[in-house]
Design an enzyme around this catalytic site. Structure first.
Site, PDB file in Angstrom:
ATOM      1  N   SER A  22       0.852  -1.184   0.000  1.00  7.24           N
ATOM      2  CA  SER A  22       0.000   0.000   0.000  1.00  7.24           C
ATOM      3  C   SER A  22       0.897   1.247   0.000  1.00  7.24           C
ATOM      4  CB  SER A  22      -0.875  -0.019   1.270  1.00  7.24           C
ATOM      5  OG  SER A  22      -1.644   1.154   1.347  1.00  7.24           O
ATOM      6  N   ALA A  24       2.899   2.091  -2.404  1.00  9.95           N
ATOM      7  CA  ALA A  24       4.099   1.919  -3.236  1.00  9.95           C
ATOM      8  C   ALA A  24       3.984   2.689  -4.550  1.00  9.95           C
ATOM      9  CB  ALA A  24       4.347   0.441  -3.519  1.00  9.95           C
ATOM     10  N   LYS A  26       1.084   1.872  -6.959  1.00  8.93           N
ATOM     11  CA  LYS A  26       0.362   1.074  -7.969  1.00  8.93           C
ATOM     12  C   LYS A  26      -0.710   1.899  -8.696  1.00  8.93           C
ATOM     13  CE  LYS A  26      -1.067  -1.903  -4.883  1.00  8.93           C
ATOM     14  NZ  LYS A  26      -0.515  -1.207  -3.694  1.00  8.93           N
ATOM     15  N   SER A  27      -1.557   2.584  -7.924  1.00  9.59           N
ATOM     16  CA  SER A  27      -2.655   3.345  -8.551  1.00  9.59           C
ATOM     17  C   SER A  27      -2.106   4.475  -9.406  1.00  9.59           C
ATOM     18  CB  SER A  27      -3.577   3.939  -7.479  1.00  9.59           C
ATOM     19  OG  SER A  27      -4.145   2.919  -6.712  1.00  9.59           O
ATOM     20  N   SER A  94      -1.958  -7.827  -3.949  1.00  7.36           N
ATOM     21  CA  SER A  94      -1.697  -9.230  -4.328  1.00  7.36           C
ATOM     22  C   SER A  94      -0.433  -9.765  -3.650  1.00  7.36           C
ATOM     23  CB  SER A  94      -1.640  -9.384  -5.848  1.00  7.36           C
ATOM     24  OG  SER A  94      -0.941  -8.347  -6.498  1.00  7.36           O
TER      25      SER A  94
HETATM   26  N1  PPS Z   1      -5.406  -4.851   6.293  1.00  7.77           N
HETATM   27  C1  PPS Z   1      -5.138  -4.240   5.140  1.00  7.77           C
HETATM   28  N2  PPS Z   1      -4.033  -4.572   4.435  1.00  7.77           N
HETATM   29  C2  PPS Z   1      -3.770  -3.940   3.272  1.00  7.77           C
HETATM   30  N3  PPS Z   1      -4.548  -2.976   2.724  1.00  7.77           N
HETATM   31  C3  PPS Z   1      -5.675  -2.638   3.389  1.00  7.77           C
HETATM   32  C4  PPS Z   1      -6.009  -3.240   4.623  1.00  7.77           C
HETATM   33  N4  PPS Z   1      -7.183  -2.699   5.062  1.00  7.77           N
HETATM   34  C5  PPS Z   1      -7.565  -1.786   4.137  1.00  7.77           C
HETATM   35  N5  PPS Z   1      -6.651  -1.748   3.133  1.00  7.77           N
HETATM   36  C6  PPS Z   1      -6.831  -0.909   1.933  1.00  7.77           C
HETATM   37  O1  PPS Z   1      -7.188  -1.819   0.894  1.00  7.77           O
HETATM   38  C7  PPS Z   1      -6.306  -1.702  -0.213  1.00  7.77           C
HETATM   39  C8  PPS Z   1      -5.718  -3.054  -0.579  1.00  7.77           C
HETATM   40  O2  PPS Z   1      -6.668  -3.821  -1.218  1.00  7.77           O
HETATM   41  P1  PPS Z   1      -6.218  -4.872  -2.287  1.00  7.77           P
HETATM   42  O3  PPS Z   1      -7.463  -5.392  -2.889  1.00  7.77           O
HETATM   43  O4  PPS Z   1      -5.223  -4.261  -3.187  1.00  7.77           O
HETATM   44  O5  PPS Z   1      -5.502  -5.982  -1.386  1.00  7.77           O
HETATM   45  S1  PPS Z   1      -5.195  -7.517  -1.713  1.00  7.77           S
HETATM   46  O6  PPS Z   1      -4.583  -7.571  -3.055  1.00  7.77           O
HETATM   47  O7  PPS Z   1      -6.464  -8.252  -1.699  1.00  7.77           O
HETATM   48  O8  PPS Z   1      -4.286  -7.961  -0.647  1.00  7.77           O
HETATM   49  C9  PPS Z   1      -5.175  -0.793   0.183  1.00  7.77           C
HETATM   50  O9  PPS Z   1      -5.117   0.114  -0.885  1.00  7.77           O
HETATM   51  P2  PPS Z   1      -3.745   0.580  -1.574  1.00  7.77           P
HETATM   52  O10 PPS Z   1      -3.182   1.548  -0.600  1.00  7.77           O
HETATM   53  O11 PPS Z   1      -4.206   1.242  -2.826  1.00  7.77           O
HETATM   54  O12 PPS Z   1      -2.865  -0.595  -1.842  1.00  7.77           O
HETATM   55  C10 PPS Z   1      -5.617  -0.149   1.485  1.00  7.77           C
HETATM   56  O13 PPS Z   1      -6.076   1.147   1.224  1.00  7.77           O
HETATM   57  N1  ADP Z   2       7.634   6.949  -8.924  1.00  8.78           N
HETATM   58  C1  ADP Z   2       6.433   6.987  -8.352  1.00  8.78           C
HETATM   59  N2  ADP Z   2       5.468   6.172  -8.804  1.00  8.78           N
HETATM   60  C2  ADP Z   2       4.227   6.185  -8.227  1.00  8.78           C
HETATM   61  N3  ADP Z   2       3.877   6.950  -7.171  1.00  8.78           N
HETATM   62  C3  ADP Z   2       4.819   7.776  -6.679  1.00  8.78           C
HETATM   63  C4  ADP Z   2       6.124   7.831  -7.235  1.00  8.78           C
HETATM   64  N4  ADP Z   2       6.856   8.729  -6.548  1.00  8.78           N
HETATM   65  C5  ADP Z   2       6.033   9.228  -5.600  1.00  8.78           C
HETATM   66  N5  ADP Z   2       4.809   8.670  -5.667  1.00  8.78           N
HETATM   67  C6  ADP Z   2       3.674   9.008  -4.773  1.00  8.78           C
HETATM   68  O1  ADP Z   2       3.439   7.873  -3.933  1.00  8.78           O
HETATM   69  C7  ADP Z   2       2.045   7.777  -3.658  1.00  8.78           C
HETATM   70  C8  ADP Z   2       1.594   6.409  -4.094  1.00  8.78           C
HETATM   71  O2  ADP Z   2       0.224   6.237  -3.815  1.00  8.78           O
HETATM   72  P1  ADP Z   2      -0.675   5.218  -4.604  1.00  8.78           P
HETATM   73  O3  ADP Z   2      -0.439   5.329  -6.067  1.00  8.78           O
HETATM   74  O4  ADP Z   2      -2.074   5.390  -4.105  1.00  8.78           O
HETATM   75  O5  ADP Z   2      -0.090   3.815  -4.098  1.00  8.78           O
HETATM   76  P2  ADP Z   2      -0.795   2.380  -4.042  1.00  8.78           P
HETATM   77  O6  ADP Z   2      -1.840   2.340  -5.118  1.00  8.78           O
HETATM   78  O7  ADP Z   2       0.329   1.411  -4.280  1.00  8.78           O
HETATM   79  O8  ADP Z   2      -1.376   2.258  -2.672  1.00  8.78           O
HETATM   80  C9  ADP Z   2       1.343   8.881  -4.401  1.00  8.78           C
HETATM   81  O9  ADP Z   2       1.147   9.975  -3.523  1.00  8.78           O
HETATM   82  C10 ADP Z   2       2.360   9.255  -5.494  1.00  8.78           C
HETATM   83  O10 ADP Z   2       2.267  10.593  -5.900  1.00  8.78           O
END
Ligand code: PPS
Ligand code: ADP
Length: 188
Positions: A22, A24, A26-27, A94
């Site tokens: 989370s 990193a 991805k979005s 994932s």
């Molecule tokens: N316990 C826990 N662990 C990880 N993440 C959590 C959790 N609870 C809520 N969230 C929020 O849910 C997003 C991750 O969902 P995903 O569907 O990508 O997860 S998974 O692939 O099924 O493991 C993740 O979004 P991203 O930050 O975009 O990765 C979080 O915002």
């Molecule tokens: N090289 C990069 N690639 C993607 N996001 C970056 C990068 N450098 C800094 N960021 C910042 O890191 C954050 C990543 O958030 P997000 O894309 O929501 O992550 P995830 O979907 O993995 O949870 C954002 O605020 C984005 O602007």
């Protein structure tokens, strides 16, 4: 299920599977890559973990079983679309290698992308304030803090988002898709 041989001639669907902690990136990378591909008139869809969980996998939690179900459903839909010439970019944590291998096997073409930044960097970004809660013990089973993340051992592309700008990460992905012959416009 259809095989890659059933894909109409001239289509180049693929699944670009972004995996990582989370925060990193991805979005961010998914949306920028999608915009770049749309600009090239390439059919593209984004299946983002957060959004998918509101619709396709509503009701699932974050146990290993539920995460695996979530990932398998995303993989299934992504593969169906890819077989019809769409480049599908997925953005789910994932966390389990075995489940990622399962979804790779479903797709006509699959590019695993490790969206990588150290946990401290992701926690400092704390895009949604969840790391603060996880470190405070207010959120159980949070990936990287109190739940596992199995990094890909041999990803097709390894992006370090703490070292490269998002735009540079997207350039690398476009190069990789082109190198694999996955960027030609689909037949209409
Ligand atoms: N316990 C826990 N662990 C990880 N993440 C959590 C959790 N609870 C809520 N969230 C929020 O849910 C997003 C991750 O969902 P995903 O569907 O990508 O997860 S998974 O692939 O099924 O493991 C993740 O979004 P991203 O930050 O975009 O990765 C979080 O915002
Ligand atoms: N090289 C990069 N690639 C993607 N996001 C970056 C990068 N450098 C800094 N960021 C910042 O890191 C954050 C990543 O958030 P997000 O894309 O929501 O992550 P995830 O979907 O993995 O949870 C954002 O605020 C984005 O602007």
């Amino acid at each position: 299920m259809t095989t890659p041989h059933d894909v109409p001639c001239g289509t180049h669907g693929a699944v670009v599977w972004l995996t990582g902690l989370s925060g990193a990136g991805k979005s961010t990378v998914a949306e920028l890559l999608a915009a770049e591909l749309r600009h090239r008139a390439h059919p593209v869809e984004v299946l983002d973990g957060d959004e998918v969980r509101r619709f396709l996998t509503a009701g699932l939690g974050f146990s290993r079983e539920d995460r695996d179900t979530n990932v398998r459903r995303i993989g299934y839909v992504a593969s169906l679309l890819a077989k019809h010439g769409v480049t599908v970019i997925t953005a789910a944590i994932s966390p389990y290698a075995a489940t990622r291998a399962e979804v790779r096997a479903m797709a006509p073409a699959f590019v695993e992308v490790f969206v990588d930044a150290p946990l401290e960097v992701c926690a400092a970004r704390d895009v949604k304030g969840l790391y603060e809660k996880a470190f405070a013990g207010e959120l159980d089973g949070f990936t990287g803090v109190s739940d596992p993340y199995e990094p890909p051992r041999a990803p097709d592309v390894h992006l370090r988002t703490d070292r490269s700008e998002a735009a540079d990460c997207v350039d690398r992905l476009v190069e990789e898709l082109a190198r694999r012959g996955l960027l030609q416009a689909a037949a209409r």
